[in-house]
Design a protein around this motif. Structure first.
Motif, PDB file in Angstrom:
ATOM      1  N   ILE A  42       0.856  -1.185   0.000  1.00  9.79           N
ATOM      2  CA  ILE A  42       0.000   0.000   0.000  1.00  9.79           C
ATOM      3  C   ILE A  42       0.898   1.242   0.000  1.00  9.79           C
ATOM      4  N   LYS A 230      -6.667   0.615  -7.131  1.00 11.45           N
ATOM      5  CA  LYS A 230      -5.993  -0.653  -7.377  1.00 11.45           C
ATOM      6  C   LYS A 230      -5.919  -0.925  -8.877  1.00 11.45           C
ATOM      7  N   PHE A 235      -0.970  -0.247  -7.153  1.00 15.01           N
ATOM      8  CA  PHE A 235      -1.795   0.943  -6.967  1.00 15.01           C
ATOM      9  C   PHE A 235      -1.312   2.055  -7.884  1.00 15.01           C
ATOM     10  N   CYS A 349      -5.253   4.808  -0.312  1.00 15.91           N
ATOM     11  CA  CYS A 349      -5.563   3.820  -1.346  1.00 15.91           C
ATOM     12  C   CYS A 349      -6.814   3.047  -0.955  1.00 15.91           C
ATOM     13  N   GLU A 350      -7.383   2.375  -1.944  1.00 10.60           N
ATOM     14  CA  GLU A 350      -8.541   1.510  -1.706  1.00 10.60           C
ATOM     15  C   GLU A 350      -8.015   0.115  -1.381  1.00 10.60           C
ATOM     16  N   THR A 351      -8.082  -0.241  -0.112  1.00 19.07           N
ATOM     17  CA  THR A 351      -7.485  -1.492   0.342  1.00 19.07           C
ATOM     18  C   THR A 351      -8.301  -2.133   1.443  1.00 19.07           C
ATOM     19  N   ASP A 352      -8.268  -3.465   1.482  1.00 18.86           N
ATOM     20  CA  ASP A 352      -8.943  -4.204   2.555  1.00 18.86           C
ATOM     21  C   ASP A 352      -8.208  -4.080   3.883  1.00 18.86           C
TER      22      ASP A 352
END
Length: 376
Positions: A42, A230, A235, A349-352
């Motif tokens: 990330i 993502k 990324f 960022c778009e992350t789990d």
């Protein structure tokens, strides 16, 4: 109550390292967790950890933009997305305390430009319903139009097309456009625009020095992140999304981990001149049973209060939470009001990882406090 000077010193120390003290194991574990996430790919993140009412960690990780050299620190500013909703309920509570408005003030006719599809049900919708997502309207009404760049004032003209799915106060339906009616009501009550009121009554007295509103406020901040989405290679940076800034009560705030650590202390009642404990009790009180799909069966007794979610975790009560998600950004703020222990996680960022660190915090919390809970 701690003085702002002492708090400022604590922030300065904590921004450099984890402050050494008993039971800092939670802060150390969370610190290591984020370091690993950045090492795995990330772009960056910022973390704040508060334990027993004391700020134990403030730190940035990674870079503001992938491929760049500028590091994230605890003062780096992120769009907060829906964590912004917590400021709206607080701002209204201040007005309620001043007797300028009431929780149960009706939207119509207070706002004379608003019409609902069912006038009989519409006349029952109150400010409390807006802030608890219990208007009874179809969930996420016209959020798609906000994302399609339709003007907020134009969307309001179409509210009379949105159907009711239940009586006001009877069911949960998450909103953004409708939630922002609370800002319109506040502005009318005080004769001041909503962002200015929050700035003067929350940001300034709490010394949230990096907090701002809107795209303009975000771009004027030199120490800010770039959002990332993502892609196959990991990324990729993207331009900040402007659309949800148009509903400032729902998603208009920008802030740093430093700012939100102060915001968390205010939620614990450390700053009663800004937010008094009785008002906090109302905001943190469960109002309506809600869904929390991201965490599946991990949580129980999930409710929405006024601008906050509440839940239990494996028999432990008192958790208060809100997350946020806009293009390229994820944000999480979580605390237990009984022990004054919590966490802020912001990532560009778009992350789990945002979801996973919430569950990791809860696991660490249970390990830290379960003996005490059992004995009491």
């Amino acid at each position: 109550m701690k003085s702002y000077r002492i708090l400022g010193l604590a922030l300065l120390l904590a921004s450099v390292h984890v402050v050494g003290a008993e039971h800092d194991d939670m802060a150390i574990e969370l610190d290591q967790y984020v370091k690993k996430a950045v090492k795995k790919g990330i772009p960056g993140a910022s973390l704040a950890v508060v334990i027993n009412g004391d700020i134990r960690l403030l730190r940035g990780y990674g870079v503001t933009k992938k491929g760049g050299k500028k590091k994230i620190d605890s003062a780096t500013v992120f769009p907060l997305a829906s964590i912004s909703k917590t400021f709206a309920s607080a701002a209204v509570s201040i007005l309620v305390d001043q007797k300028s408005i009431e929780w149960d003030t009706h939207v119509v006719p207070y706002l004379d430009n608003i019409e609902f599809s069912d006038p009989q049900l519409g006349k029952d919708v109150t400010l409390r319903h807006l802030l608890s997502h219990t208007t009874g309207l179809v969930p996420q009404a016209y959020s798609d139009l906000i994302e399609d760049n339709v003007r907020y004032t134009r969307i309001l003209q179409m509210l009379d097309r949105v159907k009711f799915v239940c009586d006001p106060g009877k069911c949960y339906g998450y909103q953004n456009v409708v939630y922002n009616l609370a800002a319109d009501m506040l502005a009318l009550a005080v004769g001041m625009d909503y962002p200015t009121f929050v700035q003067e009554n929350i940001f300034i007295p709490l010394e949230m020095d990096h907090a701002s509103f809107g795209m303009e406020g975000f771009k004027e901040t030199e120490n800010r992140v770039t959002p990332h989405v993502k892609v196959k290679a990991g990324f990729a940076p993207v331009k900040p999304a402007p659309y949800y800034y148009r509903v400032p009560a729902a998603a208009g705030v920008n802030a740093s981990a430093q700012d939100l650590s102060k915001w968390m202390l205010a939620q614990f009642g450390h700053n009663p001149s800004v937010l008094q404990p009785p008002l906090l009790e109302i905001m943190h009180k469960p109002h309506i049973r809600a869904n929390q799909y991201r965490y599946r069966a991990k949580l129980s007794n999930v409710y929405y209060g006024l601008g906050w979610r509440t839940f239990d975790y494996k028999g432990i009560s008192g958790f208060v939470h809100h997350g946020g998600w806009v293009k390229g950004i994820r944000t999480e703020m979580l605390f237990n009001r009984h022990t004054q222990t919590g966490m802020v996680f912001l990532t560009n960022c778009e992350t789990d990882v945002a979801r996973e660190i919430v569950l990791h915090f809860l696991k660490l919390y249970r390990q830290r406090y379960e003996v005490k809970d059992t004995d009491t």
